[in-house]
Design an enzyme around this catalytic site. Structure first.
Site, PDB file in Angstrom:
ATOM      1  N   GLY A  46      -4.659   6.591   3.283  1.00 39.06           N
ATOM      2  CA  GLY A  46      -3.441   6.125   3.917  1.00 39.06           C
ATOM      3  C   GLY A  46      -2.407   7.234   3.923  1.00 39.06           C
ATOM      4  N   GLN A  51       5.730  10.986   4.450  1.00 37.57           N
ATOM      5  CA  GLN A  51       4.973  11.964   3.664  1.00 37.57           C
ATOM      6  C   GLN A  51       4.751  13.265   4.425  1.00 37.57           C
ATOM      7  OE1 GLN A  51       1.902   8.791   2.533  1.00 37.57           O
ATOM      8  NE2 GLN A  51       1.805  10.267   0.845  1.00 37.57           N
ATOM      9  N   CYS A  94      -1.914   9.312  -4.901  1.00 42.05           N
ATOM     10  CA  CYS A  94      -1.078   9.507  -3.715  1.00 42.05           C
ATOM     11  C   CYS A  94      -1.140  10.965  -3.295  1.00 42.05           C
ATOM     12  CB  CYS A  94       0.364   9.103  -4.044  1.00 42.05           C
ATOM     13  SG  CYS A  94       1.504   9.255  -2.662  1.00 42.05           S
ATOM     14  N   LEU A  95      -1.220  11.189  -1.985  1.00 42.27           N
ATOM     15  CA  LEU A  95      -1.243  12.558  -1.481  1.00 42.27           C
ATOM     16  C   LEU A  95       0.060  13.290  -1.784  1.00 42.27           C
ATOM     17  CD1 LEU A  95      -2.973  11.921   1.964  1.00 42.27           C
ATOM     18  CD2 LEU A  95      -4.004  12.828  -0.136  1.00 42.27           C
ATOM     19  N   HIS A 136       0.889   0.078  -0.847  1.00 43.47           N
ATOM     20  CA  HIS A 136       1.216   1.440  -1.288  1.00 43.47           C
ATOM     21  C   HIS A 136       1.916   2.199  -0.163  1.00 43.47           C
ATOM     22  CE1 HIS A 136       0.120   5.346  -3.400  1.00 43.47           C
ATOM     23  NE2 HIS A 136       0.419   5.749  -2.177  1.00 43.47           N
ATOM     24  N   GLU A 137       1.357   2.145   1.036  1.00 43.70           N
ATOM     25  CA  GLU A 137       1.917   2.904   2.156  1.00 43.70           C
ATOM     26  C   GLU A 137       3.258   2.329   2.621  1.00 43.70           C
ATOM     27  OE1 GLU A 137       0.843   5.789   2.760  1.00 43.70           O
ATOM     28  OE2 GLU A 137      -0.977   5.509   1.581  1.00 43.70           O
ATOM     29  N   HIS A 140       6.218   3.483   0.673  1.00 39.80           N
ATOM     30  CA  HIS A 140       6.759   4.782   1.093  1.00 39.80           C
ATOM     31  C   HIS A 140       7.882   4.612   2.114  1.00 39.80           C
ATOM     32  CE1 HIS A 140       4.214   7.732  -0.868  1.00 39.80           C
ATOM     33  NE2 HIS A 140       3.114   7.123  -0.468  1.00 39.80           N
TER      34      HIS A 140
END
Length: 188
Positions: A46, A51, A94-95, A136-137, A140
């Site tokens: 994701g 991000q 997480c990225l 999660h996304e 953000h």
């Protein structure tokens, strides 16, 4: 399509609240495609637009583990309109917080409303891993990170670690720039 740079903690842009997309146009479609390519390359399941330093309410998701299993979701202006009281726990990463993982409890099931690539309103239900990824996304988009769901002590340790690493990166970059300037001065 193009790979986009993923910003990481402690970059303050990660804490910005993303703005709604007014209309789905060629620019938004290109961003969706670039985000998907970036997510696959990272690799991740994701990616929120914030991000990649774009404060728009856009998310791409694909929990497929292989190319054959890929089934990307493009979520524009997504919102969770229902969440179960039942919780589930997943070990999240997480990225934007690379190489750090921890267990997070979230609702086990959610219903999501969003616009698709054609700008049409859609709804879907997600459970299990997909529900976790969606939550999660979308977190953000509100300026949140999964580490915000951890204890204060764990969160502070993670932030301190990434802040220290960012300072070290700045010092190394400055020293390299200084060395390059000195080298140019010697050659001149």
């Amino acid at each position: 399509m193009a790979l986009l740079p993923i910003i990481t903690l402690p970059d303050p842009r990660l804490r910005k609240v993303s703005q709604p997309v007014e209309r789905v146009d060629a620019e938004i479609l290109q961003l969706l495609d670039d985000m998907l390519e970036t997510m696959y390359e990272a690799p991740g399941v994701g990616l929120a637009a914030i991000q990649v330093a774009v404060a728009k309410r856009i998310v791409v998701i694909d929990p497929g583990k292989t190319e054959e299993e890929r089934s990307p979701l493009f979520l524009i202006n997504p919102e969770i309109i229902w969440a179960s009281e039942e919780l589930s726990s997943y070990n999240e990463g997480c990225l934007s917080v690379p190489d750090y993982f921890d267990d997070v409890k979230r609702p086990a099931r959610v219903r999501v409303r969003h616009l698709d690539r054609a700008g049409e309103r859609q709804e879907f239900d997600a459970d299990g891993f997909l529900a976790t990824v969606v939550q999660h996304e979308l977190e953000h988009l509100e300026g949140g990170l999964f580490i915000d769901n951890l204890s204060r002590l764990k969160r502070e340790r993670v932030v301190k670690k990434f802040t220290k690493a960012a300072r070290m990166d700045e010092i190394v970059a400055q020293r390299r720039a200084d060395a390059a300037r000195q080298s140019e001065d010697v050659e001149a």
